[in-house]
Design an enzyme around this catalytic site. Structure first.
Site, PDB file in Angstrom:
ATOM      1  N   ARG A 103     -57.847  -4.780  -2.020  1.00 57.44           N
ATOM      2  CA  ARG A 103     -57.916  -6.469  -1.731  1.00 57.44           C
ATOM      3  C   ARG A 103     -56.367  -6.736  -1.790  1.00 57.44           C
ATOM      4  NH1 ARG A 103     -63.099  -8.963  -2.705  1.00 57.44           N
ATOM      5  NH2 ARG A 103     -62.251 -10.947  -2.492  1.00 57.44           N
ATOM      6  N   TYR A 125     -54.160  -8.293   0.503  1.00 57.93           N
ATOM      7  CA  TYR A 125     -54.421  -9.907   0.958  1.00 57.93           C
ATOM      8  C   TYR A 125     -53.723 -10.844  -0.527  1.00 57.93           C
ATOM      9  CZ  TYR A 125     -56.798 -14.297   1.839  1.00 57.93           C
ATOM     10  OH  TYR A 125     -57.201 -15.602   2.070  1.00 57.93           O
TER      11      TYR A 125
END
Ligand code: NAD
Ligand code: UDP
Ligand code: UDP
Length: 318
Positions: A144, A147
């Site tokens: 992740r 992002y």
């Protein structure tokens, strides 16, 4: 009615961007929508094409853009984990290079600029609910991270342009938002569950479904976004915008099944790594600064969204 403001919306053909363009046009602004159609589509804004104050431009924000505008809403960035993990290097580039270009543009034309940041800057939070002064718990090297760290770096750039070049900035930390015009294959939980329920497919719960999110309906979110842009120059944020009503993912699945009347069954799939266990905004700052709080409860928002997907699936089948 006519505000005579010329406003750039990057990512304007996406889910949130298309609602924002619509609202700005309705209040009389001139809107320039820039999008590379990575996750957005012309379909989201086709009802605006031909409007005399609307202009749609295919543009990738990782490249410079020379236009003359008064305000910039910088929304360009894939938002669903499925999409932002598809090409993670491109995701970091859109957040970082995109922010540099839009800040450079804002600096040249002296525009006010708002960044669509995210609750993901808090990572898997150990403070609950999340307040803006919490620095977060983010894995810098996980799936992740493109992002989360991209968005964190964009915030850094916004505050450095503010300190170094006295830019007028607004940083908005958006919490999970849903509504019509989410892409049916977007991969995010609300659209997945609704599409699965309407098709009678299994509802895919990742993990045991005890993780929480707080879901904000798009109309409330856009209202908060425009209010933030319209604040005096000393209001920079960061400021949380979201709905503080917290639900487990399992509760969300149950609401979707109840509201669609579906026979779908719950199935359990592996939990993706680094999936935050809990998320809920503290919106005290938004209430005090913007006089804003969400007004649309989950069931009502889900009903609108279910109606949208139902119609979309009928149109696509026709
Ligand atoms: P979305 O994927 O529907 O919209 C993103 C838009 O950006 C799309 O139209 C896409 O084509 C465009 N885009 C992507 N890369 C681009 C590039 N390089 N150049 C130009 N355009 C590009 O997602 P959304 O939910 O509308 O999210 C909008 C913004 O809000 C994003 O910045 C996202 O990170 C932020 N945000 C959304 C949520 C949410 O729950 N919806 C939560 C937190 C933050
Ligand atoms: N930029 C842009 N449009 C403009 C002005 C600048 O896209 O109207 C981009 C350009 O690519 C530049 C970046 O914004 O590299 C950062 O601009 P800034 O003026 O901060 O830095 P510099 O040009 O000195 O690198
Ligand atoms: N999720 C799920 N089933 C799905 C899609 C998502 O259980 O089909 C879970 C996901 O693991 C996460 C939560 O729902 O815990 C919210 O996921 P989403 O991708 O919508 O947003 P984010 O994780 O970025 O908040």
């Amino acid at each position: 009615m006519h505000s005579n403001k010329r406003i750039l919306v990057t990512g304007g053909a996406g889910f949130l961007g298309s609602h924002l363009c619509e609202r700005l046009l309705a209040r009389g602004d001139e809107v320039l929508c820039a999008d590379n159609f990575f996750t957005g589509s012309r379909r989201n804004v086709e009802h605006l094409i031909g409007h005399k104050r609307f202009e749609l431009m295919r543009h990738d924000v990782t490249f410079p853009l020379y236009v003359e505008v008064d305000e910039i809403y910088n929304l360009a960035c894939p938002a669903s984990p499925v999409h932002y993990q598809h090409d993670p290097v491109a995701t970091t580039k859109v957040s970082v290079h995109g922010a540099i270009n839009m800040l450079g543009l804002a600096k040249r034309v002296k525009a006010k600029i708002l960044q669509a940041s995210t609750s993901e800057v808090y990572g898997d939070p150990s403070v609950h609910p999340q307040t803006e002064d919490y620095w977060g718990n983010v894995n810098p090297i996980g799936i992740r991270s493109c992002y989360d760290e991209g968005k964190r770096c964009a915030e850094t750039l916004f505050f450095d342009y503010w300190r170094q070049h006295q830019l007028r900035i607004k940083v908005m930390r958006i919490f999970n938002t849903y509504g019509p015009r989410m892409h049916p294959n977007d991969g995010r939980v609300v659209s997945n569950f609704i599409v699965q329920a309407l098709r009678g497919d299994d509802i895919t719960i990742y993990g045991e479904g005890g993780q929480t999110r707080s879901f904000c309906y798009v109309d409330d979110l856009i209202d908060g976004m425009i209010r933030l842009m319209d604040t005096p120059d000393d209001v920079t944020g960061p400021i949380n915008i979201g709905n503080p009503n917290e639900f487990t993912i399992r509760q969300l699945a149950e609401r979707v099944i109840a509201l669609t009347g579906s026979n779908s069954k719950l199935v359990f799939k592996p939990l993706p790594s680094d999936d935050p266990r809990q998320r809920k905004p503290d919106i005290g700052l938004a209430q005090r600064t913007l006089g804003w709080q969400p007004t649309i409860e989950l069931d009502e928002g889900l009903r609108h969204t279910i109606g949208y997907f139902d119609q979309l699936m009928k149109d696509d089948a026709a």
